[in-house]
Design a protein around this motif. Structure first.
Motif, PDB file in Angstrom:
ATOM      1  N   THR A 211     -27.371  51.934  13.806  1.00 15.39           N
ATOM      2  CA  THR A 211     -26.090  51.824  14.506  1.00 15.39           C
ATOM      3  C   THR A 211     -26.041  50.508  15.265  1.00 15.39           C
ATOM      4  N   VAL A 212     -24.907  49.848  15.192  1.00 10.95           N
ATOM      5  CA  VAL A 212     -24.585  48.727  16.075  1.00 10.95           C
ATOM      6  C   VAL A 212     -23.359  49.168  16.871  1.00 10.95           C
ATOM      7  N   VAL A 213     -23.436  49.104  18.190  1.00  7.06           N
ATOM      8  CA  VAL A 213     -22.297  49.566  18.997  1.00  7.06           C
ATOM      9  C   VAL A 213     -22.210  48.741  20.282  1.00  7.06           C
ATOM     10  N   ALA A 214     -21.019  48.335  20.635  1.00  5.64           N
ATOM     11  CA  ALA A 214     -20.834  47.581  21.871  1.00  5.64           C
ATOM     12  C   ALA A 214     -20.862  48.527  23.065  1.00  5.64           C
ATOM     13  N   VAL A 215     -21.462  48.035  24.165  1.00  7.98           N
ATOM     14  CA  VAL A 215     -21.479  48.805  25.414  1.00  7.98           C
ATOM     15  C   VAL A 215     -21.056  47.865  26.533  1.00  7.98           C
ATOM     16  N   SER A 216     -20.361  48.443  27.500  1.00  4.87           N
ATOM     17  CA  SER A 216     -19.828  47.630  28.586  1.00  4.87           C
ATOM     18  C   SER A 216     -20.415  48.054  29.915  1.00  4.87           C
ATOM     19  N   GLY A 217     -20.812  47.073  30.711  1.00  9.22           N
ATOM     20  CA  GLY A 217     -21.303  47.345  32.054  1.00  9.22           C
ATOM     21  C   GLY A 217     -20.261  47.041  33.118  1.00  9.22           C
ATOM     22  N   ARG A 218     -19.033  46.842  32.715  1.00 16.10           N
ATOM     23  CA  ARG A 218     -18.009  46.381  33.664  1.00 16.10           C
ATOM     24  C   ARG A 218     -17.166  47.485  34.275  1.00 16.10           C
ATOM     25  N   ARG A 219     -17.168  48.637  33.613  1.00 15.21           N
ATOM     26  CA  ARG A 219     -16.144  49.607  34.001  1.00 15.21           C
ATOM     27  C   ARG A 219     -16.457  50.357  35.284  1.00 15.21           C
ATOM     28  N   ARG A 220     -17.743  50.345  35.692  1.00 15.21           N
ATOM     29  CA  ARG A 220     -18.101  51.112  36.898  1.00 15.21           C
ATOM     30  C   ARG A 220     -18.286  50.204  38.111  1.00 15.21           C
ATOM     31  N   GLY A 221     -17.976  48.935  37.985  1.00 17.24           N
ATOM     32  CA  GLY A 221     -18.158  48.041  39.117  1.00 17.24           C
ATOM     33  C   GLY A 221     -19.461  47.297  39.023  1.00 17.24           C
ATOM     34  N   ARG A 222     -19.542  46.184  39.701  1.00 17.17           N
ATOM     35  CA  ARG A 222     -20.666  45.272  39.543  1.00 17.17           C
ATOM     36  C   ARG A 222     -21.976  45.838  40.060  1.00 17.17           C
ATOM     37  N   ARG A 223     -21.932  46.792  40.962  1.00 15.15           N
ATOM     38  CA  ARG A 223     -23.166  47.290  41.548  1.00 15.15           C
ATOM     39  C   ARG A 223     -23.752  48.488  40.806  1.00 15.15           C
ATOM     40  N   SER A 224     -23.162  48.877  39.698  1.00 14.41           N
ATOM     41  CA  SER A 224     -23.700  50.012  38.955  1.00 14.41           C
ATOM     42  C   SER A 224     -24.373  49.538  37.677  1.00 14.41           C
ATOM     43  N   GLY A 225     -25.525  50.148  37.381  1.00 10.48           N
ATOM     44  CA  GLY A 225     -26.192  49.853  36.117  1.00 10.48           C
ATOM     45  C   GLY A 225     -25.660  50.683  34.966  1.00 10.48           C
ATOM     46  N   ALA A 226     -24.677  51.551  35.236  1.00 12.90           N
ATOM     47  CA  ALA A 226     -24.150  52.421  34.186  1.00 12.90           C
ATOM     48  C   ALA A 226     -23.513  51.600  33.073  1.00 12.90           C
ATOM     49  N   LEU A 227     -23.513  52.154  31.882  1.00 12.93           N
ATOM     50  CA  LEU A 227     -22.894  51.526  30.721  1.00 12.93           C
ATOM     51  C   LEU A 227     -21.940  52.520  30.075  1.00 12.93           C
ATOM     52  N   ASP A 228     -20.957  51.988  29.347  1.00 12.69           N
ATOM     53  CA  ASP A 228     -20.037  52.826  28.580  1.00 12.69           C
ATOM     54  C   ASP A 228     -19.934  52.278  27.168  1.00 12.69           C
ATOM     55  N   VAL A 229     -19.848  53.196  26.217  1.00 10.01           N
ATOM     56  CA  VAL A 229     -19.640  52.804  24.822  1.00 10.01           C
ATOM     57  C   VAL A 229     -18.225  52.273  24.640  1.00 10.01           C
ATOM     58  N   VAL A 230     -18.088  51.198  23.881  1.00 13.76           N
ATOM     59  CA  VAL A 230     -16.768  50.664  23.556  1.00 13.76           C
ATOM     60  C   VAL A 230     -16.426  51.117  22.135  1.00 13.76           C
ATOM     61  N   VAL A 231     -15.690  52.231  22.056  1.00 11.05           N
ATOM     62  CA  VAL A 231     -15.274  52.751  20.746  1.00 11.05           C
ATOM     63  C   VAL A 231     -14.347  51.727  20.091  1.00 11.05           C
ATOM     64  N   ASP A 232     -14.494  51.558  18.789  1.00 12.55           N
ATOM     65  CA  ASP A 232     -13.643  50.663  17.995  1.00 12.55           C
ATOM     66  C   ASP A 232     -13.880  49.171  18.249  1.00 12.55           C
ATOM     67  N   HIS A 233     -14.953  48.825  18.950  1.00 16.72           N
ATOM     68  CA  HIS A 233     -15.249  47.395  19.106  1.00 16.72           C
ATOM     69  C   HIS A 233     -15.456  46.770  17.718  1.00 16.72           C
TER      70      HIS A 233
END
Ligand code: FEO
Ligand code: CA
Ligand code: CA
Length: 691
Positions: A211-233
């Motif tokens: 699997t190759v999948v984009a993940v974003s670290g921007r959606r929870r704010g700069r101080r969070s290490g959380a990531l989110d999957v970017v569906v349809d990237h």
């Protein structure tokens, strides 16, 4: 996608959890052996070459003379004096006062046993993506009762192993993940191992691969290490068994890889059993095809003695396979397609930044049960890849490219792994053989250590192994290693060079078959259940060197066991660890180790550990994370922002099946266990392992 978003269908009528069965064979559940490795550990190890177990220097010298007579090219640079000066880190005195090494300042976990992920106080963790989660918005909602190949090809695959993160800028990344294997018994309702259905088999083909999948670290704010999957990237991609892969290098097009479906011998459908991997300096992803042998049936149909010997050296199935794929596609049947097996067992290179690119199987890097490959640049810029062959008594390898890496020349760098020299390692100890008694007791010089050489097997189209053509060396690499006297190791898994020091670390996960007579200084324990970690320093600190020094960094197990060693660190101050498997370095030069096999060796869940390799804290192993029941910890990525692990095969416990699950992680209730990627990070937004 996070664990807070749950849409897994569950079956309230599912029967309650079976009692967890123990008494497994080797370091893991018998069920894992069956599905992951094709019961490799239940068979005699396929290496019957009689290669050293070096034991004494005289034997090694004899092998070397034999080798020289055979015309092999040995670059004997670096005499004893030079080796001593670069020998891997001298043991520091025990020292425990003050804080842990930077990057490892967290409260270490004790051993864990529950059906959940555990992280230190002050850390949070989320499930980033689970088996069946969508990569594309047209993917059906995951429904374990109604699985199909079509759905699975648009969803995250099964049994995630290697994980890599490559930058996309502005806190986003492209994440690459291996899907090593399927466990049909806990995946599919009503699964009959003797009579799998076409629907189940085709779904399993789709659940394998990459699997190759984009993940974003921007959606929870700069101080969070959380990531989110970017569906349809645009970069999202599944590479299941129907995807095309190109064979490159000297074996491509040879008669060993021609089949009726591919008479040119250049295009393979799919990749199987992708275990660990690595990222290259030029931004590509390397993944290792490991236990490929188990997918190919009917070796008994092969009458030619040489061909049969080659199959046996890799452990191909003599009759039907566990998954019975041969009933649904003749390419898995050696009686129908004897060469298809030769198209697997390679290092695969993928360009995650180009979703239209065809992944390449790199035949110049040899064919064996590749754990993975990690790249470091030599002093002159050539690419050097370190590789382990994960089976009992197999070998450690490195590949050195013919050409040097060129910054900003992607077209050139994309060809680096097509041409080069493949080497196999031979180790020599510096202590008398009589002092290595198989218990793990240190010899009188206080270290399991010595020197070694990289024996060339093939350079481009020049074979260094008498009686074997270059294609044969690369396609039947284990036999080439046998012929030159490579050292038989205790299951070489990940091999990882430190980006700071260049020192190379290899996980030798275990080998319960090694006898006391076979114990040598680099594999010093008989019935090695707990494994060890080797530290290797190339001569002149040049990755392309032909010789090296080495020492054991960790001899794993419960620190109360006198046969363990933690680089000389105070054993009262370290976490128990066994069956080291995947290795990674953090931003501060600390080594992180994930494990595969602690339930049966230590009675604890598998886990992730950090350990300093330099300074006064060298050898201080600290447990950071534990995975749920039946799971293995894979693919660690450790940065100041976050820690990523792949939780592989949750619930893979003997006696479990779909109707009687041993784990309900991560969705809870009566849900089916779902292999998933977990991201852990500081609750206060500070850096991993900092005060
Ligand atoms: Fe797939 Fe060597 O572990
Ligand atoms: Ca020694
Ligand atoms: Ca592994």
């Amino acid at each position: 996608m996070s664990s807070r978003t749950r849409h897994g269908a569950t079956d309230p009528a599912r029967r309650p959890l079976l009692p967890l069965l123990t008494g497994q064979t080797g370091g893991r559940a018998a069920m894992t052996c069956r599905y992951r490795c094709g019961n490799a550990c239940f068979h005699e190890a396929p290496n019957r070459s009689g290669n050293p177990y070096f034991g004494d220097v005289a034997a090694a010298a004899l092998s070397r003379r034999t080798l020289l007579r055979a015309g092999a090219v040995l670059a004997l640079t670096g005499g004893a004096t030079g080796l001593a000066s670069t020998r891997a880190g001298a043991t520091p005195p025990p020292h425990t006062a003050g804080p842990a090494a930077v990057g490892l300042r967290f409260e270490p976990l004790t051993q864990q046993t529950g059906d959940h992920v555990t992280v230190p106080p002050g850390y949070l963790h989320d499930v980033l993506i689970r088996w069946g989660d969508p990569l594309f918005s047209d993917a059906p909602v995951f429904d374990p009762e109604r699985q199909s190949a079509e759905a699975q090809e648009r969803q995250f695959g099964y049994n995630n192993d290697f994980v890599g993160l490559l930058p996309l800028g502005r806190g986003d990344h492209v994440m690459v993940v291996n899907h090593e294997y399927t466990n049909e018994e806990i995946m599919f309702p009503g699964y009959d191992p003797d009579n799998p259905t076409r629907q189940q088999v085709e779904t399993a083909w789709a659940a394998h691969g990459l699997t190759v999948v984009a993940v974003s670290g921007r959606r929870r704010g700069r101080r969070s290490g959380a990531l989110d999957v970017v569906v349809d990237h645009d970069l999202n991609r599944r590479l299941p068994l129907s995807a095309e892969f190109e064979l490159t290098g000297p074996v491509a097009g040879s008669h060993y890889v021609r089949t009726s479906a591919d008479p040119e011998g250049r295009t393979v459908l799919g990749t199987v059993n992708n275990c660990a991997g690595g990222l290259t300096p030029w931004g590509t992803w390397l993944t290792g095809e490991e236990n490929f042998h188990q997918y190919f049936a009917n070796a008994d149909a092969i009458r030619d003695p040489l061909e049969r010997e080659r199959l046996d050296r890799y452990g191909a199935e003599s009759a039907e396979t566990e998954r019975k794929w041969e009933r649904f596609d003749e390419r898995w049947d050696l009686a129908q397609e004897p060469n298809e097996i030769n198209r697997f067992g390679w290092i695969v290179e993928v360009d995650p930044y180009d979703p239209t690119s065809t992944p390449k199987k790199r035949t110049a890097m040899g064919r064996f049960k590749h754990e993975g490959a990690t790249v470091r640049l030599a002093a002159d810029g050539r690419a050097v890849a370190y590789m382990g062959d994960d089976e009992r008594f197999e070998y450690l390898y490195k590949f050195v490219s013919a050409e040097a890496y060129r910054p900003d020349d992607d077209e050139h760098n994309a060809t680096l792994l097509e041409h080069g020299t493949l080497y196999v390692a031979r180790f020599t100890g510096d202590s008398p053989a009589g002092e290595i008694d198989g218990t793990g007791a240190l010899p009188s010089d206080g270290a399991f250590d010595g020197t070694g050489e990289w024996i060339p097997l093939v350079s481009g189209t020049t074979s260094h192994v008498p009686g074997m053509t270059p294609e044969e060396v690369l396609c039947f690499t284990r036999q080439a290693g046998d012929a030159v006297g490579a050292t038989a190791m205790d299951r070489p898994e990940d091999v990882e060079p430190s980006p700071r020091t260049g020192h190379v670390y290899a996980a030798l996960t275990n080998n319960t078959d090694r006898t006391a007579e076979q114990a040598d200084e680099v594999n010093p324990r008989a019935e090695n259940r707990f494994g060890h970690v080797l530290e290797l320093v190339e001569d002149s600190d040049d990755a392309a060197a032909a010789t090296f020094s080495w020492r054991l960094f960790l001899v794993c197990g419960d620190p109360e066991d006198p046969g363990t060693y933690f680089a000389g660190y105070d054993k009262d101050q370290v976490s128990a660890i066994s069956c080291p498997d995947n290795l990674a370095f953090d931003d501060h030069g600390n080594l992180w180790i994930s494990t595969d096999g602690q339930p049966d060796s230590l009675g604890a869940n598998d886990a992730l550990y950090g350990v300093a390799v330099d300074g006064r804290r060298r050898g201080e192993v600290r447990q950071f994370l534990a995975v749920p029941t039946g799971a293995e910890t894979c693919g660690p990525v450790i940065t100041d922002e976050r820690v990523l692990v792949a939780v592989q095969h949750p619930g893979e416990v003997d006696g479990a099946n779909y109707e009687n699950q041993a784990s309900h992680w991560p969705d809870g209730g009566s849900s089916v266990p779902r292999p998933s990627i977990v991201v852990a990070y500081r609750a206060d937004g500070k850096r991993t392992g900092h005060a």
